[in-house]
Design an enzyme around this catalytic site. Structure first.
Site, PDB file in Angstrom:
ATOM      1  N   SER A 156      39.051  37.276  38.885  1.00 14.26           N
ATOM      2  CA  SER A 156      37.639  37.506  38.565  1.00 14.26           C
ATOM      3  C   SER A 156      37.279  36.804  37.272  1.00 14.26           C
ATOM      4  O   SER A 156      38.114  36.663  36.372  1.00 14.26           O
ATOM      5  CB  SER A 156      37.419  39.010  38.406  1.00 14.26           C
ATOM      6  OG  SER A 156      36.174  39.272  37.795  1.00 14.26           O
TER       7      SER A 156
ATOM      8  N   TYR B 280      40.187  47.769  34.877  1.00 15.89           N
ATOM      9  CA  TYR B 280      40.067  46.885  36.044  1.00 15.89           C
ATOM     10  C   TYR B 280      40.278  45.424  35.619  1.00 15.89           C
ATOM     11  O   TYR B 280      41.061  44.682  36.212  1.00 15.89           O
ATOM     12  CB  TYR B 280      38.679  47.056  36.701  1.00 15.89           C
ATOM     13  CG  TYR B 280      38.247  45.847  37.485  1.00 15.89           C
ATOM     14  CD1 TYR B 280      38.805  45.572  38.723  1.00 15.89           C
ATOM     15  CD2 TYR B 280      37.310  44.953  36.960  1.00 15.89           C
ATOM     16  CE1 TYR B 280      38.430  44.437  39.421  1.00 15.89           C
ATOM     17  CE2 TYR B 280      36.930  43.826  37.654  1.00 15.89           C
ATOM     18  CZ  TYR B 280      37.492  43.560  38.883  1.00 15.89           C
ATOM     19  OH  TYR B 280      37.129  42.426  39.558  1.00 15.89           O
TER      20      TYR B 280
ATOM     21  N   LYS C 196      43.454  42.358  36.353  1.00 13.20           N
ATOM     22  CA  LYS C 196      43.323  40.951  36.768  1.00 13.20           C
ATOM     23  C   LYS C 196      44.032  40.029  35.769  1.00 13.20           C
ATOM     24  O   LYS C 196      44.757  39.113  36.166  1.00 13.20           O
ATOM     25  CB  LYS C 196      41.849  40.555  36.894  1.00 13.20           C
ATOM     26  CG  LYS C 196      41.081  41.311  37.966  1.00 13.20           C
ATOM     27  CD  LYS C 196      41.615  41.030  39.370  1.00 13.20           C
ATOM     28  CE  LYS C 196      40.824  41.739  40.453  1.00 13.20           C
ATOM     29  NZ  LYS C 196      41.471  41.670  41.783  1.00 13.20           N
TER      30      LYS C 196
END
Ligand code: UD1
Length: 348
Positions: A133, A157, A161
């Site tokens: 992302s 979150y 990544k």
């Protein structure tokens, strides 16, 4: 028959293949001549998506409904099936929830990746496309964002990544024959042109387009715009919205590139390169629906940045891929999906 540009036909395991981006990618992989196996635990996807996919592709899909953290089931899958490459979409993705439940996020996103990559290594599967992302550019990056910028995150979150990218780079050092693609998505929106598959968030949507969709269909009262006092042309933040069909095409192109590149790890931004404001997005959606939608400007959302958009030059040059769909295309397709499926996918 596949277009020659797509290169070698592969048998591709798609983790999270029932999800929003995964499902659209499955269709394009098959259209490109690849064979697809889906693994999905359906934690954030409805099984009814599979029937919709089968109608679109006009064939049967092999679906394995289990959690990748189940090492025994994952091992059995790799032991019984020929797999040439993996596209790893599966993972939790709600920023707010990740702040409330950090351990669950680290456990799920990292744990599933460990099991998956270990099984790949045991079975000689060395091509991996990972769903990363633009969140890895952190809160202080300049725009447009380039792949060689430093990475950081502002929530669990985002850290999953960043961490998984690092872990995969380390794997590639230890196993230089691996070919790994880190795909950094900007803001995926839109839906398949059929209107039968699309984004179906559980609970109240966090992201802008799904929220607007639910206002338009009458499930939510009005859009709340999180701040109009940013240093941008109309005061609302700029984001790089990209049609999910363009994003899916980027994965097919990346997979092909992995068969010819000498680099163990390739990082590619998937974005359009253009920043669009919240007001511009709202107005584009109003054009698609054909009426004005209610909104209210409220305070800023913690953690939001003024501008995030890609420099997609590397993906354009190395993948021969460019995002082609406009903001209006994205809104028309998202609205077709939402208006045909006001409550998302049916339960059964
Ligand atoms: C968000 C996440 C990002 C994640 C991405 C996944 C945050 C802070 N960031 O990015 O980590 O990778 O989703 O798709 O959650 N907006 C409103 N009202 C709304 C919803 C959004 O005004 O109800 C605005 C936001 O302030 C932002 C823009 O719309 O300016 C886009 O928001 P969103 O769709 O949540 O995406 P990001 O903030 O880019």
């Amino acid at each position: 028959m596949p277009d020659a540009a797509y290169g070698v036909r592969m048998r591709v395991l798609v983790s999270g293949g029932a999800g929003f981006i995964g499902s659209h990618t499955v269709i394009q992989l098959i259209a490109a001549g690849h064979d697809v196996l889906i693994v999905d635990n359906f934690a954030n996807a409805k099984p009814t998506v599979i029937g919709r996919l089968e109608s679109i592709i006009g064939g049967h899909l092999q679906v394995h409904a289990f959690d990748l953290r189940d090492a025994d089931q994952t091992e059995r899958l790799f032991a019984h099936e020929r797999i040439d490459a993996v596209i790893h979409f599966a993972g939790h993705k709600a920023v707010g929830q990740s702040i409330k439940q950090p351990l669950a996020y680290y456990e799920n996103n990292l744990g599933s990746t460990f099991v998956l990559v270990a099984a790949m290594a045991r079975h000689g599967v060395s091509k991996l496309v990972f769903s990363s992302s633009a969140t890895v550019y952190g809160a202080n990056a300049t725009v447009p964002m380039k792949e060689d910028f430093p990475t950081s995150a502002t929530n669990p979150y985002g850290w999953t990544k960043v961490m998984i990218e690092q872990i995969l780079c380390d794997v590639a050092v230890a196993q230089p024959s691996w070919r790994i693609a880190l795909m950094r998505y900007f803001n995926p929106v839109g839906a398949h042109a059929s209107g039968t598959i699309g984004e179906d968030p559980s609970g109240v949507p966090n992201n802008l387009l799904p929220y607007i969709c639910q206002v338009a269909v009458g499930r939510l009262e009005k859009l709340r715009i999180f701040g109009d006092d940013y240093d941008t042309p109309d005061g609302t933040p700029l984001r790089d919205y990209i049609h999910v069909e363009d994003l899916a095409a980027g994965h097919v192109a990346a997979l092909a590139r992995l068969t010819s590149t000498d680099r163990a790890v390739s990082t590619w931004n998937l974005g359009t390169g253009t920043g669009t404001s919240v007001f511009n997005m709202l107005h584009a959606f109003e054009r698609a629906v054909g009426r004005e939608l209610p909104y209210e400007v409220v305070g800023r959302r913690t953690g939001d940045i003024a501008a995030s958009y890609a420099d997609p030059g590397r993906a354009n040059a190395e993948l021969g891929w460019t995002a082609t769909r406009t903001i209006d295309d994205m809104c028309v397709d998202a609205w077709r999906w939402q208006s045909q499926n006001p409550n998302g996918y049916p339960d059964a």
